[in-house]
Write a protein that holds these residues in place. Structure first.
Motif, PDB file in Angstrom:
ATOM      1  N   VAL A   1       0.854  -1.196   0.000  1.00 62.30           N
ATOM      2  CA  VAL A   1       0.000   0.000   0.000  1.00 62.30           C
ATOM      3  C   VAL A   1       0.884   1.239   0.000  1.00 62.30           C
ATOM      4  O   VAL A   1       0.660   2.183  -0.761  1.00 62.30           O
ATOM      5  N   TRP A   2       1.913   1.239   0.847  1.00 66.71           N
ATOM      6  CA  TRP A   2       2.847   2.375   0.889  1.00 66.71           C
ATOM      7  C   TRP A   2       3.500   2.578  -0.479  1.00 66.71           C
ATOM      8  O   TRP A   2       3.546   3.688  -0.995  1.00 66.71           O
ATOM      9  N   ARG A   3       4.006   1.494  -1.066  1.00 67.72           N
ATOM     10  CA  ARG A   3       4.714   1.578  -2.345  1.00 67.72           C
ATOM     11  C   ARG A   3       3.848   2.189  -3.446  1.00 67.72           C
ATOM     12  O   ARG A   3       4.300   3.004  -4.240  1.00 67.72           O
ATOM     13  N   LEU A   4       2.575   1.810  -3.467  1.00 75.14           N
ATOM     14  CA  LEU A   4       1.676   2.257  -4.532  1.00 75.14           C
ATOM     15  C   LEU A   4       1.083   3.646  -4.308  1.00 75.14           C
ATOM     16  O   LEU A   4       0.708   4.307  -5.277  1.00 75.14           O
ATOM     17  N   THR A   5       0.980   4.090  -3.054  1.00 74.02           N
ATOM     18  CA  THR A   5       0.147   5.272  -2.806  1.00 74.02           C
ATOM     19  C   THR A   5       0.773   6.403  -2.011  1.00 74.02           C
ATOM     20  O   THR A   5       0.245   7.510  -2.025  1.00 74.02           O
TER      21      THR A   5
ATOM     22  N   SER B   1      -7.914  11.161  -2.617  1.00 74.64           N
ATOM     23  CA  SER B   1      -7.015  10.188  -1.992  1.00 74.64           C
ATOM     24  C   SER B   1      -7.801   8.900  -1.793  1.00 74.64           C
ATOM     25  O   SER B   1      -8.939   8.939  -1.318  1.00 74.64           O
ATOM     26  N   ILE B   2      -7.209   7.757  -2.170  1.00 77.28           N
ATOM     27  CA  ILE B   2      -7.905   6.476  -2.010  1.00 77.28           C
ATOM     28  C   ILE B   2      -6.890   5.367  -1.772  1.00 77.28           C
ATOM     29  O   ILE B   2      -5.814   5.367  -2.364  1.00 77.28           O
TER      30      ILE B   2
ATOM     31  N   GLY C   1     -13.023   0.148  -5.735  1.00 75.69           N
ATOM     32  CA  GLY C   1     -12.394   1.465  -5.733  1.00 75.69           C
ATOM     33  C   GLY C   1     -12.990   2.381  -6.784  1.00 75.69           C
ATOM     34  O   GLY C   1     -13.228   3.563  -6.528  1.00 75.69           O
ATOM     35  N   THR C   2     -13.258   1.837  -7.963  1.00 75.11           N
ATOM     36  CA  THR C   2     -13.848   2.631  -9.045  1.00 75.11           C
ATOM     37  C   THR C   2     -15.215   3.162  -8.648  1.00 75.11           C
ATOM     38  O   THR C   2     -15.512   4.347  -8.837  1.00 75.11           O
TER      39      THR C   2
ATOM     40  N   GLU D   1       0.077   1.359 -13.064  1.00 79.50           N
ATOM     41  CA  GLU D   1      -0.703   1.376 -14.305  1.00 79.50           C
ATOM     42  C   GLU D   1      -2.174   0.996 -14.116  1.00 79.50           C
ATOM     43  O   GLU D   1      -3.040   1.606 -14.753  1.00 79.50           O
ATOM     44  N   PRO D   2      -2.511   0.034 -13.250  1.00 83.40           N
ATOM     45  CA  PRO D   2      -3.942  -0.251 -13.049  1.00 83.40           C
ATOM     46  C   PRO D   2      -4.714   0.960 -12.525  1.00 83.40           C
ATOM     47  O   PRO D   2      -5.833   1.223 -12.961  1.00 83.40           O
ATOM     48  N   ALA D   3      -4.112   1.713 -11.621  1.00 89.27           N
ATOM     49  CA  ALA D   3      -4.780   2.906 -11.087  1.00 89.27           C
ATOM     50  C   ALA D   3      -4.930   3.973 -12.168  1.00 89.27           C
ATOM     51  O   ALA D   3      -5.998   4.579 -12.313  1.00 89.27           O
ATOM     52  N   ILE D   4      -3.880   4.197 -12.946  1.00 84.77           N
ATOM     53  CA  ILE D   4      -3.943   5.195 -14.016  1.00 84.77           C
ATOM     54  C   ILE D   4      -5.071   4.840 -14.986  1.00 84.77           C
ATOM     55  O   ILE D   4      -5.878   5.695 -15.357  1.00 84.77           O
ATOM     56  N   SER D   5      -5.145   3.586 -15.373  1.00 86.16           N
ATOM     57  CA  SER D   5      -6.188   3.132 -16.293  1.00 86.16           C
ATOM     58  C   SER D   5      -7.585   3.342 -15.690  1.00 86.16           C
ATOM     59  O   SER D   5      -8.500   3.810 -16.377  1.00 86.16           O
ATOM     60  N   ALA D   6      -7.744   3.019 -14.424  1.00 82.79           N
ATOM     61  CA  ALA D   6      -9.042   3.206 -13.758  1.00 82.79           C
ATOM     62  C   ALA D   6      -9.421   4.682 -13.714  1.00 82.79           C
ATOM     63  O   ALA D   6     -10.575   5.046 -13.997  1.00 82.79           O
ATOM     64  N   TYR D   7      -8.470   5.553 -13.386  1.00 84.98           N
ATOM     65  CA  TYR D   7      -8.763   6.995 -13.332  1.00 84.98           C
ATOM     66  C   TYR D   7      -9.173   7.516 -14.711  1.00 84.98           C
ATOM     67  O   TYR D   7     -10.100   8.322 -14.831  1.00 84.98           O
ATOM     68  N   GLU D   8      -8.503   7.048 -15.756  1.00 84.88           N
ATOM     69  CA  GLU D   8      -8.855   7.472 -17.115  1.00 84.88           C
ATOM     70  C   GLU D   8     -10.278   7.047 -17.454  1.00 84.88           C
ATOM     71  O   GLU D   8     -11.057   7.835 -18.017  1.00 84.88           O
TER      72      GLU D   8
END
Length: 187
Positions: free
Chosen positions: A37-41, A98-99, A112-113, A141-148
């Motif tokens: 979680v720390w690494r990703l966010t 923030s999520i 999350g979406t 990349e999964p988060a970037i794709s979801a935000y897009e």
């Protein structure tokens, strides 16, 4: 932005956003103390200790610029994540998203979406904000794709802004505006 009169709960498709309860703080501490979680966010230098997490959420309860919720699956008591609008600015009608979704078992399932969709509806329709922004690390990349898919647009990057796994990575800056959300931004 006082706390009285604030929405207590947001209900979506299979997901509910509820105000934080102190008995959930130890669970939050597990998430915020988790290496992945720390690494990703996180922009912090390392995972957070339980005392720091509990202080963070106590401060959020009193904050006039943070508006935060626990993410729950519909009808389930134990939360699966945390989402919020940080640095809410009435002057600029903006905030930062923030999520975190705590457990790997709960990721990549749309929770999350849907939580973000709920929070954006609240931000634009109830709080009447103009802009919600965020930053995400380029390797997520999964988060970037979801935000897009939700409607966020790329607006820039902070080059070499975060050190992970022995090297520097960019932070991608993204945002969505109220008129984009209202013009069909809700996928």
């Amino acid at each position: 932005m006082g706390r009285t009169g604030r929405t207590r709960e947001l209900i979506g498709e299979g997901v509910e956003l509820r105000r934080h309860r102190r008995e959930n703080y130890p669970l939050y501490a597990r998430w915020y103390g988790d290496e992945e979680v720390w690494r990703l966010t996180s922009w912090a230098s390392g995972p957070m200790r339980q005392s720091a997490v509990e202080r963070l959420f106590r401060d959020r309860e009193l904050s006039s610029i943070d508006d935060s919720f626990a993410i729950h699956r519909e009808g389930v008591e134990e939360p699966v994540g945390v989402i919020g609008l940080m640095n809410v600015s009435e002057a600029n009608s903006s905030a930062d998203l923030s999520i975190i979704v705590g457990s790997t078992d709960d990721r990549d399932q749309g929770v999350g979406t849907e939580a973000i969709r709920l929070l954006l509806g609240y931000a634009f329709e109830e709080l009447r904000l103009h802009r919600v922004g965020l930053s995400v690390f380029d390797f997520n990349e999964p988060a970037i794709s979801a935000y897009e898919k939700i409607g966020f647009s790329h607006e820039g990057r902070l080059r070499g802004a975060v050190r992970r796994d022995g090297s520097f990575h960019d932070a991608i800056l993204m945002s969505v505006l109220a008129e984009e959300w209202g013009a069909g931004g809700r996928p």
